[in-house]
Design a protein around this motif. Structure first.
Motif, PDB file in Angstrom:
ATOM      1  N   THR A 231      -6.239   8.285  -6.148  1.00  0.00           N
ATOM      2  CA  THR A 231      -5.371   7.100  -6.193  1.00  0.00           C
ATOM      3  C   THR A 231      -4.336   7.156  -5.073  1.00  0.00           C
ATOM      4  N   PHE A 232      -3.687   8.290  -4.928  1.00  0.00           N
ATOM      5  CA  PHE A 232      -2.689   8.474  -3.869  1.00  0.00           C
ATOM      6  C   PHE A 232      -3.298   8.210  -2.494  1.00  0.00           C
ATOM      7  N   VAL A 233      -4.456   8.811  -2.231  1.00  0.00           N
ATOM      8  CA  VAL A 233      -5.118   8.682  -0.935  1.00  0.00           C
ATOM      9  C   VAL A 233      -5.541   7.246  -0.664  1.00  0.00           C
ATOM     10  N   THR A 234      -6.105   6.597  -1.661  1.00  0.00           N
ATOM     11  CA  THR A 234      -6.629   5.243  -1.480  1.00  0.00           C
ATOM     12  C   THR A 234      -5.549   4.293  -0.988  1.00  0.00           C
ATOM     13  N   TYR A 235      -4.387   4.329  -1.616  1.00  0.00           N
ATOM     14  CA  TYR A 235      -3.338   3.381  -1.223  1.00  0.00           C
ATOM     15  C   TYR A 235      -2.628   3.794   0.056  1.00  0.00           C
ATOM     16  N   LEU A 236      -2.667   5.085   0.369  1.00  0.00           N
ATOM     17  CA  LEU A 236      -2.174   5.512   1.677  1.00  0.00           C
ATOM     18  C   LEU A 236      -3.092   4.976   2.779  1.00  0.00           C
ATOM     19  N   LEU A 237      -4.402   5.013   2.538  1.00  0.00           N
ATOM     20  CA  LEU A 237      -5.353   4.480   3.515  1.00  0.00           C
ATOM     21  C   LEU A 237      -5.241   2.964   3.627  1.00  0.00           C
ATOM     22  N   ILE A 238      -4.947   2.296   2.531  1.00  0.00           N
ATOM     23  CA  ILE A 238      -4.711   0.848   2.582  1.00  0.00           C
ATOM     24  C   ILE A 238      -3.494   0.552   3.460  1.00  0.00           C
ATOM     25  N   PHE A 239      -2.451   1.370   3.327  1.00  0.00           N
ATOM     26  CA  PHE A 239      -1.268   1.229   4.175  1.00  0.00           C
ATOM     27  C   PHE A 239      -1.633   1.399   5.652  1.00  0.00           C
ATOM     28  N   LEU A 240      -2.400   2.442   5.962  1.00  0.00           N
ATOM     29  CA  LEU A 240      -2.790   2.691   7.351  1.00  0.00           C
ATOM     30  C   LEU A 240      -3.718   1.595   7.869  1.00  0.00           C
ATOM     31  N   GLN A 241      -4.559   1.089   6.990  1.00  0.00           N
ATOM     32  CA  GLN A 241      -5.446  -0.017   7.350  1.00  0.00           C
ATOM     33  C   GLN A 241      -4.625  -1.246   7.752  1.00  0.00           C
ATOM     34  N   GLY A 242      -3.551  -1.485   7.011  1.00  0.00           N
ATOM     35  CA  GLY A 242      -2.670  -2.610   7.324  1.00  0.00           C
ATOM     36  C   GLY A 242      -1.961  -2.443   8.651  1.00  0.00           C
ATOM     37  N   LEU A 243      -1.809  -1.199   9.112  1.00  0.00           N
ATOM     38  CA  LEU A 243      -1.188  -0.926  10.418  1.00  0.00           C
ATOM     39  C   LEU A 243      -2.195  -0.999  11.562  1.00  0.00           C
ATOM     40  N   GLY A 244      -3.471  -1.228  11.202  1.00  0.00           N
ATOM     41  CA  GLY A 244      -4.485  -1.403  12.234  1.00  0.00           C
ATOM     42  C   GLY A 244      -5.374  -0.194  12.476  1.00  0.00           C
TER      43      GLY A 244
ATOM     44  N   GLY B 227      -8.854  19.211 -14.637  1.00  0.00           N
ATOM     45  CA  GLY B 227      -9.270  19.244 -13.243  1.00  0.00           C
ATOM     46  C   GLY B 227      -9.728  17.885 -12.744  1.00  0.00           C
ATOM     47  N   LEU B 228     -10.503  17.179 -13.561  1.00  0.00           N
ATOM     48  CA  LEU B 228     -10.968  15.837 -13.184  1.00  0.00           C
ATOM     49  C   LEU B 228      -9.803  14.861 -13.095  1.00  0.00           C
ATOM     50  N   HIS B 229      -8.830  15.002 -13.981  1.00  0.00           N
ATOM     51  CA  HIS B 229      -7.641  14.155 -13.943  1.00  0.00           C
ATOM     52  C   HIS B 229      -6.905  14.315 -12.616  1.00  0.00           C
ATOM     53  N   ASP B 230      -6.767  15.558 -12.144  1.00  0.00           N
ATOM     54  CA  ASP B 230      -6.063  15.803 -10.896  1.00  0.00           C
ATOM     55  C   ASP B 230      -6.800  15.185  -9.713  1.00  0.00           C
ATOM     56  N   ILE B 231      -8.124  15.268  -9.710  1.00  0.00           N
ATOM     57  CA  ILE B 231      -8.906  14.645  -8.635  1.00  0.00           C
ATOM     58  C   ILE B 231      -8.694  13.133  -8.631  1.00  0.00           C
ATOM     59  N   ALA B 232      -8.726  12.513  -9.810  1.00  0.00           N
ATOM     60  CA  ALA B 232      -8.528  11.066  -9.902  1.00  0.00           C
ATOM     61  C   ALA B 232      -7.138  10.675  -9.426  1.00  0.00           C
TER      62      ALA B 232
ATOM     63  N   VAL C  86     -10.544   1.699  -9.780  1.00  0.00           N
ATOM     64  CA  VAL C  86     -11.358   2.613 -10.590  1.00  0.00           C
ATOM     65  C   VAL C  86     -10.681   3.975 -10.714  1.00  0.00           C
ATOM     66  N   SER C  87     -10.096   4.457  -9.622  1.00  0.00           N
ATOM     67  CA  SER C  87      -9.420   5.763  -9.668  1.00  0.00           C
ATOM     68  C   SER C  87      -8.201   5.720 -10.580  1.00  0.00           C
ATOM     69  N   VAL C  88      -7.494   4.585 -10.604  1.00  0.00           N
ATOM     70  CA  VAL C  88      -6.360   4.437 -11.514  1.00  0.00           C
ATOM     71  C   VAL C  88      -6.832   4.460 -12.968  1.00  0.00           C
ATOM     72  N   VAL C  89      -7.916   3.744 -13.242  1.00  0.00           N
ATOM     73  CA  VAL C  89      -8.460   3.704 -14.603  1.00  0.00           C
ATOM     74  C   VAL C  89      -8.867   5.112 -15.049  1.00  0.00           C
TER      75      VAL C  89
ATOM     76  N   GLY D  83       0.818  -1.208   0.000  1.00  0.00           N
ATOM     77  CA  GLY D  83       0.000   0.000   0.000  1.00  0.00           C
ATOM     78  C   GLY D  83       0.849   1.254   0.000  1.00  0.00           C
ATOM     79  N   ILE D  84       1.895   1.292   0.824  1.00  0.00           N
ATOM     80  CA  ILE D  84       2.737   2.489   0.879  1.00  0.00           C
ATOM     81  C   ILE D  84       3.579   2.610  -0.380  1.00  0.00           C
ATOM     82  N   VAL D  85       3.942   1.476  -0.983  1.00  0.00           N
ATOM     83  CA  VAL D  85       4.673   1.523  -2.253  1.00  0.00           C
ATOM     84  C   VAL D  85       3.789   2.115  -3.350  1.00  0.00           C
ATOM     85  N   ALA D  86       2.540   1.623  -3.427  1.00  0.00           N
ATOM     86  CA  ALA D  86       1.606   2.129  -4.444  1.00  0.00           C
ATOM     87  C   ALA D  86       1.301   3.603  -4.223  1.00  0.00           C
ATOM     88  N   SER D  87       1.092   3.992  -2.956  1.00  0.00           N
ATOM     89  CA  SER D  87       0.809   5.389  -2.644  1.00  0.00           C
ATOM     90  C   SER D  87       2.014   6.268  -2.966  1.00  0.00           C
ATOM     91  N   GLY D  88       3.211   5.788  -2.617  1.00  0.00           N
ATOM     92  CA  GLY D  88       4.424   6.548  -2.907  1.00  0.00           C
ATOM     93  C   GLY D  88       4.625   6.756  -4.398  1.00  0.00           C
TER      94      GLY D  88
END
Length: 259
Positions: free
Chosen positions: A119-132, A110-115, A84-87, A7-12
């Protein structure tokens, strides 16, 4: 643990892709590969020569592959949103090339930047989820749109400004906004001010610190663009970096990891 580490690799890598996008704009590489998407001939060789647009597309591809791996190995709401956000980031990335070429409206930028930020946020949250930590991607997305802080509207209008100037036009001296570009810049600035007030109201002090730094860099971006609109330099990349750090700070403040 592997889930968290990936998750942190993908977010990074997603964050690096955003910063590379800023470097692309900063040094005039927006259409260095033309409107061919996603790849051009010998893209790896072009990347080795230092073309940030080629590096941008390669890093985005790696994020896409990691996103697909997450979806297959651990299907859930958050991994579906990540995929979906990556797509959407990829498809809207193609659209931004046509925005720069003057064939599509700036809203796609503008929509591209939101997407990309999603993506960045999603995988950061996956990383934090893995930490509990108990994280909720849907709640974050709702808070990014619903008041008080309008995060995604600030990001969206920043992308619209980029699209309107097509990485080549100056913004000009904005005293009384004239034309779409100056109005977009003024709205972006107004939303940024609302964002500052909101994080003070929420007592998100870490977020406030990074937001103040981001605003300062944003003013440098404004000056750099007017001085050299085709190649404003590293300030664009730095602006994206502090935007990412501000988003990280929001998440940390929301989880009460820092005060």
């Amino acid at each position: 643990m592997i889930y968290s580490q990936l998750g942190i690799v993908a977010s990074g890598l997603a964050g690096l892709t955003v910063i590379l996008g800023g470097i692309v704009e900063g040094y005039g590489y927006g259409l260095s590969l033309g409107t061919k998407w996603p790849y051009t001939r010998d893209i790896h060789q072009v990347a080795l020569k230092g073309d940030p647009e080629a590096l941008h597309r390669i890093s985005a591809t790696i994020v896409g592959l990691l996103s697909l791996a997450f979806l297959i190995l651990s299907p859930s709401v958050i991994t579906v949103i990540g995929f979906v956000s990556v797509v959407f980031t990829a498809l809207l990335g193609m659209a931004t090339l046509y925005v720069l070429a003057g064939k599509l409206p700036s809203i796609f930028q503008g929509l591209h930047d939101i997407a990309a930020y999603t993506t960045f946020v999603t995988y950061l949250l996956i990383f934090l989820q893995g930490l509990g930590y108990n994280v909720n991607i849907v709640q974050f997305l709702e808070q990014a749109i619903i008041p008080p802080h309008f995060l995604y509207f600030v990001i969206f209008m920043g992308g619209v400004v980029t699209g309107l100037r097509r990485m080549t036009k100056p913004i000009g001296q904005v005293k009384k906004p004239q034309g779409k570009l100056q109005w977009a810049w003024a709205i972006h600035g107004l939303l940024a001010l609302i964002f500052v007030i909101a994080v003070i109201y929420l007592h998100f002090w870490l977020t406030l610190a990074f937001t103040v730094a981001e605003v300062a860099v944003g003013l440098l971006v404004y000056r750099s663009i007017n001085k050299n609109p085709g190649k404003p330099g590293i300030t664009i990349g730095l602006h994206q970096l502090f935007s990412l750090l501000t988003v990280v700070a929001i998440i940390l403040n929301s989880l009460a990891i820092v005060y």
